[in-house]
Design an enzyme around this catalytic site. Structure first.
Site, short mmCIF file in Angstrom:
data_model
loop_
_atom_site.label_atom_id
_atom_site.label_comp_id
_atom_site.label_asym_id
_atom_site.label_seq_id
_atom_site.Cartn_x
_atom_site.Cartn_y
_atom_site.Cartn_z
N SER A 99 0.92 -1.25 -0.08
CA SER A 99 -0.14 0.06 -0.05
C SER A 99 1.02 1.22 -0.02
O SER A 99 2.02 0.99 0.52
CB SER A 99 -1.00 -0.26 1.18
N TYR A 110 -1.79 -1.31 10.63
CA TYR A 110 -1.95 -1.55 8.88
C TYR A 110 -0.72 -1.36 8.17
O TYR A 110 0.03 -1.90 7.67
CB TYR A 110 -3.09 -0.98 8.51
N1 LIG Z 1 -8.72 -0.40 -1.46
C1 LIG Z 1 -7.65 0.47 -1.25
O1 LIG Z 1 -7.80 1.62 -0.99
C2 LIG Z 1 -6.23 -0.43 -0.95
C3 LIG Z 1 -5.23 0.53 -1.06
C4 LIG Z 1 -3.98 0.03 -0.88
C5 LIG Z 1 -3.71 -1.40 -0.77
N2 LIG Z 1 -4.85 -2.04 -0.72
C6 LIG Z 1 -4.52 -3.64 -0.63
O2 LIG Z 1 -5.25 -4.42 -1.72
C7 LIG Z 1 -5.51 -5.60 -1.19
C8 LIG Z 1 -6.95 -6.14 -1.67
O3 LIG Z 1 -7.94 -5.26 -0.92
P1 LIG Z 1 -9.33 -4.52 -1.85
O4 LIG Z 1 -9.15 -3.19 -1.82
O5 LIG Z 1 -9.29 -5.21 -3.00
O6 LIG Z 1 -10.45 -4.97 -0.54
P2 LIG Z 1 -11.40 -5.96 -0.49
O7 LIG Z 1 -12.26 -5.69 -1.59
O8 LIG Z 1 -12.12 -5.81 0.82
O9 LIG Z 1 -10.70 -7.27 -0.75
C9 LIG Z 1 -9.90 -8.02 0.38
C10 LIG Z 1 -9.84 -9.32 0.15
O10 LIG Z 1 -8.99 -9.87 1.05
C11 LIG Z 1 -9.38 -11.24 1.56
N3 LIG Z 1 -8.98 -11.81 2.71
C12 LIG Z 1 -9.22 -11.01 3.75
N4 LIG Z 1 -8.52 -11.83 4.82
C13 LIG Z 1 -8.24 -12.98 4.21
C14 LIG Z 1 -7.61 -14.30 4.71
N5 LIG Z 1 -7.44 -14.50 5.86
N6 LIG Z 1 -7.49 -15.27 3.67
C15 LIG Z 1 -7.87 -15.11 2.25
N7 LIG Z 1 -8.13 -13.80 2.00
C16 LIG Z 1 -8.60 -12.75 2.85
C17 LIG Z 1 -10.87 -10.85 1.44
O11 LIG Z 1 -11.83 -12.05 1.44
P3 LIG Z 1 -13.06 -12.40 2.19
O12 LIG Z 1 -14.36 -12.21 1.12
O13 LIG Z 1 -13.13 -13.86 2.32
O14 LIG Z 1 -13.07 -11.47 3.44
C18 LIG Z 1 -11.10 -10.01 0.27
O15 LIG Z 1 -11.30 -10.99 -0.98
C19 LIG Z 1 -5.44 -5.59 0.27
O16 LIG Z 1 -4.11 -6.20 0.58
C20 LIG Z 1 -5.34 -4.06 0.92
O17 LIG Z 1 -4.57 -4.15 2.04
C21 LIG Z 1 -6.22 -1.72 -0.95
#
Ligand SMILES: NC(=O)c1ccc[n+]([C@@H]2O[C@H](COP(=O)([O-])OP(=O)(O)OC[C@H]3O[C@@H](n4cnc5c(N)ncnc54)[C@H](OP(=O)(O)O)[C@@H]3O)[C@@H](O)[C@H]2O)c1
Length: 277
Positions: A133, A146
């Protein structure tokens, strides 16, 4: 031979968009998620198969990786995407909340990488992309845990990129700014109950800035833009390690260059109304 990507956390957001992007491009996709029954992915020119994978469970990681290898024969690209945010004061975080944040965001990346690595090393080729991130390069207030987890992912990825380069494996780390996903909704855990007690004023100020940002234009990138950037990084053949993605993230990194470290940190405190009393 059709190339294969394994992606973690494919139930929504960046992971789900990446499944679609690679499938459209004719790749085989091992789409992994905690509840595969809930998954509905269209087949692309290649094949999309779902596998149950909770990144915090070693047995689940080992099973998913060996099933994906049985199915597709090889994993050319690994995208460690699963993760969630933990917002709130450090003082009120329970040991359980701290453990869960690190076992998911850091332990998950290590476990899946360790499981996928041997067949890449034997073939002397592969790409591993870890999603950290912007908060893994510049920490925002009330995200101490985080940020610590994502700084760990950046450090791990950069060191591993040197270690694996002579073996023909390229390690890359993504530092996206805000992306319009479930991240700040269902995927955002809190360290505090109620208004946060002694930290209520800081919480209110920080949340007000984030809300104002959202109201002024929302997230800077779409999950589809991230998926395209991931596809490009997986296939660009370059030795690039860090990918800062999104105008907001690029602007913060430019400010760091222009202002220097301390002025950037002071500017962040000022912006959130957290200058010392
Ligand atoms: N959105 C942002 O602004 C942003 C910015 C920077 C970085 N990121 C990073 O991008 C990545 C994806 O996030 P996103 O934005 O796409 O959010 P998201 O739609 O909430 O996706 C998060 C995913 O992680 C999965 N997950 C959580 N705990 C898990 C576990 N123990 N085992 C397997 N899967 C698990 C969730 O699955 P479930 O459905 O089972 O909960 C979901 O599929 C994350 O690493 C986040 O930190 C996001």
């Amino acid at each position: 031979m059709t190339a294969t990507v394994l992606i973690t956390g494919c139930s929504s957001g960046i992971g789900a968009a990446a499944v679609r992007r690679f499938a459209e491009q004719g790749w085989n996709v091992a789409a992994t998620l905690r509840n595969p029954e809930a998954a509905r992915f269209e087949q692309g020119a290649g094949s999309v198969e779902t596998f149950a994978l909770d990144v915090t469970e070693q047995r689940s990681v080992d099973q998913a990786v060996s099933r994906a290898l049985e199915c597709f024969g090889r994993i050319d690209v690994l995208i460690n995407n699963a993760g969630y945010g933990l917002f709130g004061p450090f003082e009120s975080a329970t040991p359980e909340a701290i453990g869960r944040q690190f076992s998911t965001n850091v332990g998950g990346v290590l476990a899946v990488t360790r499981a996928v690595l041997p067949q890449m090393r034997e073939r002397k080729s592969g790409v591993i992309i870890n999603i950290a991130s912007l908060t893994g390069l510049v920490a925002m207030p009330l995200y101490s845990l985080y940020a610590a987890s994502k700084y760990a992912v950046v450090g791990f990825s950069e060191s591993l990129s040197h270690e694996l380069a002579p073996l023909g494996i390229r390690v890359k780390v993504f530092a996206p700014g805000a992306v319009a996903t479930d991240f700040s909704g269902r995927s955002m855990a809190r360290t505090f109950d109620g208004d946060g007690g002694p930290y209520a004023d800081s919480i209110r100020k920080v949340m007000a800035v984030f809300q104002a940002n959202r109201a002024a234009g929302g997230a800077s990138s779409s999950p589809e833009q991230l998926a395209q950037a991931l596809f490009d990084a997986a296939t660009d053949g370059s030795a690039q390690v860090r990918y800062v993605v999104g105008d907001d993230a690029l602007a913060v990194m430019q400010s760091r260059k222009d202002l220097g470290e301390e002025a950037l940190l002071a500017g962040i405190r000022q912006r959130f109304g957290l200058a010392s009393s």
